[in-house]
Design a protein around this motif. Structure first.
Motif, PDB file in Angstrom:
ATOM      1  N   ASP A 123       0.838  -1.202   0.000  1.00 40.97           N
ATOM      2  CA  ASP A 123       0.000   0.000   0.000  1.00 40.97           C
ATOM      3  C   ASP A 123       0.876   1.257   0.000  1.00 40.97           C
ATOM      4  N   LYS A 124       0.846   1.994  -1.101  1.00 42.49           N
ATOM      5  CA  LYS A 124       1.668   3.208  -1.238  1.00 42.49           C
ATOM      6  C   LYS A 124       1.316   4.251  -0.178  1.00 42.49           C
ATOM      7  N   GLU A 125       0.034   4.361   0.166  1.00 44.28           N
ATOM      8  CA  GLU A 125      -0.390   5.329   1.175  1.00 44.28           C
ATOM      9  C   GLU A 125       0.195   4.972   2.544  1.00 44.28           C
ATOM     10  N   LEU A 126       0.183   3.691   2.875  1.00 44.69           N
ATOM     11  CA  LEU A 126       0.783   3.255   4.139  1.00 44.69           C
ATOM     12  C   LEU A 126       2.287   3.522   4.143  1.00 44.69           C
ATOM     13  N   GLN A 127       2.930   3.354   3.003  1.00 43.49           N
ATOM     14  CA  GLN A 127       4.365   3.627   2.917  1.00 43.49           C
ATOM     15  C   GLN A 127       4.646   5.095   3.220  1.00 43.49           C
ATOM     16  N   ALA A 128       3.817   5.973   2.678  1.00 43.43           N
ATOM     17  CA  ALA A 128       3.990   7.410   2.929  1.00 43.43           C
ATOM     18  C   ALA A 128       3.722   7.733   4.398  1.00 43.43           C
ATOM     19  N   GLN A 129       2.688   7.123   4.972  1.00 48.61           N
ATOM     20  CA  GLN A 129       2.380   7.336   6.381  1.00 48.61           C
ATOM     21  C   GLN A 129       3.516   6.828   7.263  1.00 48.61           C
ATOM     22  N   VAL A 131       8.437  -2.148  23.415  1.00 52.55           N
ATOM     23  CA  VAL A 131       8.451  -3.065  22.273  1.00 52.55           C
ATOM     24  C   VAL A 131       8.309  -2.327  20.948  1.00 52.55           C
ATOM     25  N   VAL A 132       7.596  -1.204  20.953  1.00 56.32           N
ATOM     26  CA  VAL A 132       7.271  -0.518  19.710  1.00 56.32           C
ATOM     27  C   VAL A 132       8.517  -0.101  18.929  1.00 56.32           C
ATOM     28  N   ASP A 133       9.553   0.347  19.603  1.00 58.90           N
ATOM     29  CA  ASP A 133      10.771   0.749  18.896  1.00 58.90           C
ATOM     30  C   ASP A 133      11.425  -0.436  18.195  1.00 58.90           C
ATOM     31  N   LYS A 134      11.398  -1.596  18.829  1.00 54.10           N
ATOM     32  CA  LYS A 134      11.966  -2.801  18.217  1.00 54.10           C
ATOM     33  C   LYS A 134      11.187  -3.193  16.971  1.00 54.10           C
ATOM     34  N   VAL A 135       9.862  -3.095  17.052  1.00 61.28           N
ATOM     35  CA  VAL A 135       9.029  -3.447  15.906  1.00 61.28           C
ATOM     36  C   VAL A 135       9.269  -2.460  14.763  1.00 61.28           C
ATOM     37  N   VAL A 152       2.539   1.660  12.291  1.00 56.89           N
ATOM     38  CA  VAL A 152       2.668   0.250  12.666  1.00 56.89           C
ATOM     39  C   VAL A 152       1.540  -0.152  13.605  1.00 56.89           C
ATOM     40  N   GLU A 153       1.239   0.682  14.574  1.00 61.67           N
ATOM     41  CA  GLU A 153       0.154   0.363  15.507  1.00 61.67           C
ATOM     42  C   GLU A 153      -1.183   0.281  14.779  1.00 61.67           C
ATOM     43  N   ASN A 154      -1.428   1.188  13.835  1.00 63.79           N
ATOM     44  CA  ASN A 154      -2.675   1.166  13.067  1.00 63.79           C
ATOM     45  C   ASN A 154      -2.758  -0.082  12.184  1.00 63.79           C
ATOM     46  N   VAL A 155      -1.651  -0.410  11.527  1.00 62.02           N
ATOM     47  CA  VAL A 155      -1.628  -1.566  10.630  1.00 62.02           C
ATOM     48  C   VAL A 155      -1.881  -2.860  11.412  1.00 62.02           C
ATOM     49  N   LEU A 156      -1.272  -2.958  12.577  1.00 64.12           N
ATOM     50  CA  LEU A 156      -1.409  -4.173  13.375  1.00 64.12           C
ATOM     51  C   LEU A 156      -2.689  -4.183  14.197  1.00 64.12           C
ATOM     52  N   GLY A 157      -3.289  -3.020  14.371  1.00 66.68           N
ATOM     53  CA  GLY A 157      -4.537  -2.941  15.122  1.00 66.68           C
ATOM     54  C   GLY A 157      -4.367  -3.136  16.618  1.00 66.68           C
ATOM     55  N   VAL A 158      -3.165  -2.866  17.121  1.00 67.15           N
ATOM     56  CA  VAL A 158      -2.904  -3.002  18.554  1.00 67.15           C
ATOM     57  C   VAL A 158      -2.062  -1.830  19.042  1.00 67.15           C
ATOM     58  N   ASP A 159      -2.192  -1.557  20.332  1.00 70.67           N
ATOM     59  CA  ASP A 159      -1.341  -0.560  20.967  1.00 70.67           C
ATOM     60  C   ASP A 159      -0.126  -1.306  21.494  1.00 70.67           C
ATOM     61  N   ILE A 160       0.992  -1.098  20.849  1.00 67.94           N
ATOM     62  CA  ILE A 160       2.209  -1.821  21.213  1.00 67.94           C
ATOM     63  C   ILE A 160       2.856  -1.126  22.408  1.00 67.94           C
ATOM     64  N   PRO A 161       3.243  -1.897  23.429  1.00 66.38           N
ATOM     65  CA  PRO A 161       3.893  -1.288  24.605  1.00 66.38           C
ATOM     66  C   PRO A 161       5.148  -0.505  24.218  1.00 66.38           C
ATOM     67  N   LYS A 186       6.659   6.674   6.594  1.00 71.16           N
ATOM     68  CA  LYS A 186       7.795   7.607   6.546  1.00 71.16           C
ATOM     69  C   LYS A 186       7.561   8.803   7.467  1.00 71.16           C
ATOM     70  N   LYS A 187       6.303   9.255   7.564  1.00 74.55           N
ATOM     71  CA  LYS A 187       5.976  10.413   8.396  1.00 74.55           C
ATOM     72  C   LYS A 187       5.879  10.064   9.877  1.00 74.55           C
ATOM     73  N   ASP A 188       5.222   8.946  10.191  1.00 74.57           N
ATOM     74  CA  ASP A 188       4.986   8.567  11.589  1.00 74.57           C
ATOM     75  C   ASP A 188       4.998   7.045  11.709  1.00 74.57           C
ATOM     76  N   PRO A 189       6.190   6.459  11.780  1.00 75.70           N
ATOM     77  CA  PRO A 189       6.292   4.999  11.772  1.00 75.70           C
ATOM     78  C   PRO A 189       5.590   4.313  12.940  1.00 75.70           C
ATOM     79  N   VAL A 190       5.662   4.883  14.127  1.00 79.90           N
ATOM     80  CA  VAL A 190       5.058   4.239  15.297  1.00 79.90           C
ATOM     81  C   VAL A 190       3.544   4.153  15.130  1.00 79.90           C
ATOM     82  N   LYS A 191       2.933   5.259  14.811  1.00 82.74           N
ATOM     83  CA  LYS A 191       1.470   5.292  14.654  1.00 82.74           C
ATOM     84  C   LYS A 191       1.029   4.384  13.509  1.00 82.74           C
TER      85      LYS A 191
END
Length: 70
Positions: free
Chosen positions: A17-23, A44-48, A32-41, A25-30
């Protein structure tokens, strides 16, 4: 939570998804959490995110090397 599994799932969704790729780049933490559908502790979030960045970078490099081989 299996970090490797989370990374693989996020990479699969982001690369398709090109839109997800752009997102990402702007805000990787948010993203990843949105894509996975979970609030990562926090611990752990930095490792992911780092794992996703590494895999995305490796995928791009692999694609470039493949073009040179042709």
């Amino acid at each position: 939570m299996d970090i490797k599994e989370q990374i693989t799932g996020a990479v699969e969704k982001i690369t398709k998804d090109k839109e997800l790729q752009a997102q990402f780049k702007k805000d990787p933490v948010k993203t990843v959490e949105n894509v996975l559908g979970v609030d990562i502790p926090d611990g752990v979030v930095d490792k992911v995110v780092d794992g996703v960045k590494a895999k995305l970078g490796a995928d791009k490099l692999s694609g470039l090397l493949g073009k040179f081989g042709k």
